[in-house]
Design a protein around this motif. Structure first.
Motif, PDB file in Angstrom:
ATOM      1  N   ALA A   1       0.812  -1.208   0.126  1.00 49.23           N
ATOM      2  CA  ALA A   1       0.070   0.121  -0.134  1.00 49.23           C
ATOM      3  C   ALA A   1       0.880   1.407  -0.137  1.00 49.23           C
ATOM      4  O   ALA A   1       0.428   2.164  -0.658  1.00 49.23           O
ATOM      5  CB  ALA A   1      -1.007   0.010   1.175  1.00 49.23           C
ATOM      6  N   ALA A   2       2.033   1.148   0.704  1.00 47.07           N
ATOM      7  CA  ALA A   2       2.917   2.476   0.924  1.00 47.07           C
ATOM      8  C   ALA A   2       3.480   2.720  -0.476  1.00 47.07           C
ATOM      9  O   ALA A   2       3.497   3.970  -0.967  1.00 47.07           O
ATOM     10  CB  ALA A   2       3.782   2.185   1.686  1.00 47.07           C
ATOM     11  N   ASN A   3       3.796   1.584  -1.007  1.00 49.57           N
ATOM     12  CA  ASN A   3       4.495   1.736  -2.503  1.00 49.57           C
ATOM     13  C   ASN A   3       3.330   2.128  -3.605  1.00 49.57           C
ATOM     14  O   ASN A   3       3.813   3.123  -4.272  1.00 49.57           O
ATOM     15  CB  ASN A   3       4.932   0.324  -2.857  1.00 49.57           C
ATOM     16  N   LEU A   4       2.141   1.685  -3.362  1.00 49.54           N
ATOM     17  CA  LEU A   4       1.354   2.264  -4.533  1.00 49.54           C
ATOM     18  C   LEU A   4       0.953   4.109  -4.264  1.00 49.54           C
ATOM     19  O   LEU A   4       0.593   4.495  -5.134  1.00 49.54           O
ATOM     20  CB  LEU A   4      -0.297   1.347  -4.175  1.00 49.54           C
ATOM     21  N   LEU A   5       0.963   4.224  -2.646  1.00 48.18           N
ATOM     22  CA  LEU A   5       1.103   5.462  -2.465  1.00 48.18           C
ATOM     23  C   LEU A   5       1.959   6.423  -2.633  1.00 48.18           C
ATOM     24  O   LEU A   5       2.091   7.494  -2.507  1.00 48.18           O
ATOM     25  CB  LEU A   5       0.274   5.591  -1.313  1.00 48.18           C
ATOM     26  N   ASN A   6       3.212   5.769  -3.206  1.00 41.99           N
ATOM     27  CA  ASN A   6       4.587   6.439  -3.268  1.00 41.99           C
ATOM     28  C   ASN A   6       4.964   7.098  -1.904  1.00 41.99           C
ATOM     29  O   ASN A   6       5.458   8.154  -1.824  1.00 41.99           O
ATOM     30  CB  ASN A   6       4.635   7.444  -4.431  1.00 41.99           C
ATOM     31  N   LEU A   7       5.091   6.241  -0.891  1.00 39.45           N
ATOM     32  CA  LEU A   7       5.496   6.736   0.488  1.00 39.45           C
ATOM     33  C   LEU A   7       6.228   5.391   0.919  1.00 39.45           C
ATOM     34  O   LEU A   7       6.363   4.194   0.471  1.00 39.45           O
ATOM     35  CB  LEU A   7       4.080   6.661   1.590  1.00 39.45           C
ATOM     36  N   GLN A   8       7.232   6.032   1.704  1.00 41.58           N
ATOM     37  CA  GLN A   8       8.002   5.076   2.619  1.00 41.58           C
ATOM     38  C   GLN A   8       7.134   4.435   3.721  1.00 41.58           C
ATOM     39  O   GLN A   8       6.503   5.123   4.121  1.00 41.58           O
ATOM     40  CB  GLN A   8       9.262   5.805   3.016  1.00 41.58           C
TER      41      GLN A   8
ATOM     42  N   LEU B   1      -7.916  -6.925  -9.435  1.00 43.21           N
ATOM     43  CA  LEU B   1      -6.979  -5.864  -9.289  1.00 43.21           C
ATOM     44  C   LEU B   1      -5.914  -6.348  -8.928  1.00 43.21           C
ATOM     45  O   LEU B   1      -4.812  -5.543  -9.039  1.00 43.21           O
ATOM     46  CB  LEU B   1      -7.554  -4.783  -8.423  1.00 43.21           C
ATOM     47  N   THR B   2      -5.471  -7.629  -7.966  1.00 44.40           N
ATOM     48  CA  THR B   2      -4.256  -7.776  -7.622  1.00 44.40           C
ATOM     49  C   THR B   2      -3.493  -9.116  -8.441  1.00 44.40           C
ATOM     50  O   THR B   2      -2.494  -9.536  -8.138  1.00 44.40           O
ATOM     51  CB  THR B   2      -4.447  -8.249  -6.289  1.00 44.40           C
TER      52      THR B   2
ATOM     53  N   GLN C   1       1.075  -8.042 -18.476  1.00 49.47           N
ATOM     54  CA  GLN C   1       1.222  -8.836 -17.330  1.00 49.47           C
ATOM     55  C   GLN C   1       1.532  -8.190 -16.034  1.00 49.47           C
ATOM     56  O   GLN C   1       2.117  -8.726 -15.181  1.00 49.47           O
ATOM     57  CB  GLN C   1       2.363  -9.822 -17.738  1.00 49.47           C
ATOM     58  N   GLU C   2       1.065  -6.939 -16.096  1.00 45.92           N
ATOM     59  CA  GLU C   2       1.159  -6.144 -14.890  1.00 45.92           C
ATOM     60  C   GLU C   2      -0.141  -6.256 -14.250  1.00 45.92           C
ATOM     61  O   GLU C   2      -1.188  -6.578 -14.821  1.00 45.92           O
ATOM     62  CB  GLU C   2       1.347  -4.565 -15.000  1.00 45.92           C
ATOM     63  N   THR C   3      -0.307  -5.981 -12.689  1.00 41.61           N
ATOM     64  CA  THR C   3      -1.596  -6.068 -12.067  1.00 41.61           C
ATOM     65  C   THR C   3      -2.090  -4.630 -12.282  1.00 41.61           C
ATOM     66  O   THR C   3      -1.551  -3.940 -12.404  1.00 41.61           O
ATOM     67  CB  THR C   3      -1.387  -6.246 -10.390  1.00 41.61           C
TER      68      THR C   3
ATOM     69  N   GLU D   1      -1.508   8.153 -13.722  1.00 38.81           N
ATOM     70  CA  GLU D   1      -2.732   8.345 -14.368  1.00 38.81           C
ATOM     71  C   GLU D   1      -2.802   7.705 -15.801  1.00 38.81           C
ATOM     72  O   GLU D   1      -3.858   7.304 -15.939  1.00 38.81           O
ATOM     73  CB  GLU D   1      -2.893   9.903 -14.624  1.00 38.81           C
ATOM     74  N   LEU D   2      -1.679   7.542 -16.313  1.00 37.45           N
ATOM     75  CA  LEU D   2      -1.484   6.842 -17.808  1.00 37.45           C
ATOM     76  C   LEU D   2      -1.938   5.338 -17.524  1.00 37.45           C
ATOM     77  O   LEU D   2      -2.762   4.693 -18.293  1.00 37.45           O
ATOM     78  CB  LEU D   2      -0.461   6.958 -18.335  1.00 37.45           C
ATOM     79  N   GLY D   3      -1.383   4.787 -16.516  1.00 38.15           N
ATOM     80  CA  GLY D   3      -1.779   3.326 -16.254  1.00 38.15           C
ATOM     81  C   GLY D   3      -3.051   3.102 -15.745  1.00 38.15           C
ATOM     82  O   GLY D   3      -3.934   2.356 -16.249  1.00 38.15           O
ATOM     83  N   ALA D   4      -3.599   3.906 -15.080  1.00 37.22           N
ATOM     84  CA  ALA D   4      -5.209   3.962 -14.741  1.00 37.22           C
ATOM     85  C   ALA D   4      -6.082   4.089 -15.902  1.00 37.22           C
ATOM     86  O   ALA D   4      -7.066   3.253 -15.837  1.00 37.22           O
ATOM     87  CB  ALA D   4      -5.449   5.045 -13.642  1.00 37.22           C
ATOM     88  N   GLY D   5      -5.573   4.773 -16.914  1.00 33.47           N
ATOM     89  CA  GLY D   5      -6.200   5.032 -17.969  1.00 33.47           C
ATOM     90  C   GLY D   5      -6.356   3.519 -18.609  1.00 33.47           C
ATOM     91  O   GLY D   5      -7.540   3.151 -19.287  1.00 33.47           O
ATOM     92  N   GLN D   6      -5.260   3.107 -18.889  1.00 35.91           N
ATOM     93  CA  GLN D   6      -5.299   1.511 -19.333  1.00 35.91           C
ATOM     94  C   GLN D   6      -6.031   0.524 -18.738  1.00 35.91           C
ATOM     95  O   GLN D   6      -6.866  -0.024 -19.342  1.00 35.91           O
ATOM     96  CB  GLN D   6      -3.623   1.026 -19.476  1.00 35.91           C
ATOM     97  N   VAL D   7      -6.131   0.814 -17.610  1.00 36.58           N
ATOM     98  CA  VAL D   7      -7.191  -0.226 -16.788  1.00 36.58           C
ATOM     99  C   VAL D   7      -8.408   0.245 -16.932  1.00 36.58           C
ATOM    100  O   VAL D   7      -9.227  -0.904 -17.052  1.00 36.58           O
ATOM    101  CB  VAL D   7      -6.674  -0.093 -15.234  1.00 36.58           C
ATOM    102  N   LYS D   8      -8.687   1.415 -17.071  1.00 32.35           N
ATOM    103  CA  LYS D   8     -10.147   1.829 -17.265  1.00 32.35           C
ATOM    104  C   LYS D   8     -10.629   1.413 -18.660  1.00 32.35           C
ATOM    105  O   LYS D   8     -11.691   0.654 -18.933  1.00 32.35           O
ATOM    106  CB  LYS D   8     -10.545   3.282 -17.232  1.00 32.35           C
ATOM    107  N   ARG D   9      -9.756   1.218 -19.398  1.00 35.98           N
ATOM    108  CA  ARG D   9      -9.995   0.825 -21.030  1.00 35.98           C
ATOM    109  C   ARG D   9     -10.159  -0.865 -21.082  1.00 35.98           C
ATOM    110  O   ARG D   9     -11.024  -1.293 -21.521  1.00 35.98           O
ATOM    111  CB  ARG D   9      -9.017   1.228 -21.938  1.00 35.98           C
ATOM    112  N   VAL D  10      -9.496  -1.403 -20.332  1.00 35.80           N
ATOM    113  CA  VAL D  10      -9.567  -2.800 -20.198  1.00 35.80           C
ATOM    114  C   VAL D  10     -11.077  -3.225 -19.602  1.00 35.80           C
ATOM    115  O   VAL D  10     -11.588  -3.949 -19.845  1.00 35.80           O
ATOM    116  CB  VAL D  10      -8.385  -3.591 -19.523  1.00 35.80           C
ATOM    117  N   LEU D  11     -11.283  -2.529 -18.494  1.00 35.11           N
ATOM    118  CA  LEU D  11     -12.538  -2.565 -17.605  1.00 35.11           C
ATOM    119  C   LEU D  11     -13.814  -2.409 -18.462  1.00 35.11           C
ATOM    120  O   LEU D  11     -14.667  -3.129 -18.674  1.00 35.11           O
ATOM    121  CB  LEU D  11     -12.409  -1.639 -16.363  1.00 35.11           C
TER     122      LEU D  11
END
Length: 192
Positions: free
Chosen positions: A101-108, A154-155, A163-165, A173-183
């Motif tokens: 979760a920390a990694n996803l939020l770009n936090l230590q 999602l996971t 082959q990414e989750t 934001e670009l990656g989220a756009g790809q996910v939205k298109r697949v959904l």
């Protein structure tokens, strides 16, 4: 003219009709029935109680509401900072580690733990990532018609996402756009 109250020159006031919800939540709050769930830092004690009592469902509820909110309201929440209690709900809902979760939020991880211990809020950048993840999760739940299926989808790595989750791609934001298109393709029956 005759009125029931003879002393009044004006007709009795009509009772105000109950306001029918437009489906759009009030600014900074998440509503489920009669209970109020705060999305911002304004009521972190309440957020912690929600997460303690409804760990996974709190995240899914927030995801649904974020999907319905006006962009201006979402921006305000992002600027104020999302409560760290909702990060716990995220980890419970998607069965991911606090480190992930920390990694996803770009936090230590140490920074996230400190914020959680202090009952603080995420900064604007991490709050925006949380918002993005919540939007995608809500969309996945709607399309796959199950929280469990959405969490699995999602996971797990997906062939149309190189082959990414989907969750990992929500980091940008670009990656989220790809996910939205697949959904969207899944929704319309163009993808397995």
């Amino acid at each position: 003219m005759t009125y029931s109250d003879k002393t009044s020159k004006h007709p009795p006031a009509k009772p105000k009709p109950k306001r029918i919800s437009s489906g759009r939540p009030r600014r900074g709050s998440v509503f489920n029935g009669q209970e109020r769930y705060s999305v911002c830092t304004t009521d972190t004690d309440h957020d912690e109680n929600i997460v303690r009592n409804y760990p996974a469902s709190a995240f899914w509820l927030v995801a649904k509401v974020i999907m319905q909110m006006a962009e201006s309201d979402r921006i305000e929440i992002i600027q104020k900072g999302v409560s760290t209690a909702l990060v716990s709900a995220l980890t419970g809902a998607l069965t991911i580690s606090m480190a992930r979760a920390a990694n996803l939020l770009n936090l230590q991880i140490s920074e996230l733990r400190r914020l959680m211990e202090d009952g603080g809020a995420l900064d604007a950048a991490a709050s925006e990532r949380f918002d993005r993840i919540a939007q995608i999760a809500g969309m996945a739940e709607d399309i796959l018609e199950s929280r469990e299926e959405a969490a699995k989808w999602l996971t797990r790595a997906h062939p149309l996402l190189n082959q990414e989750t989907p969750l990992h791609l929500c980091h940008t934001e670009l990656g989220a756009g790809q996910v939205k298109r697949v959904l969207s393709a899944i929704e319309w029956g163009n993808v397995a």
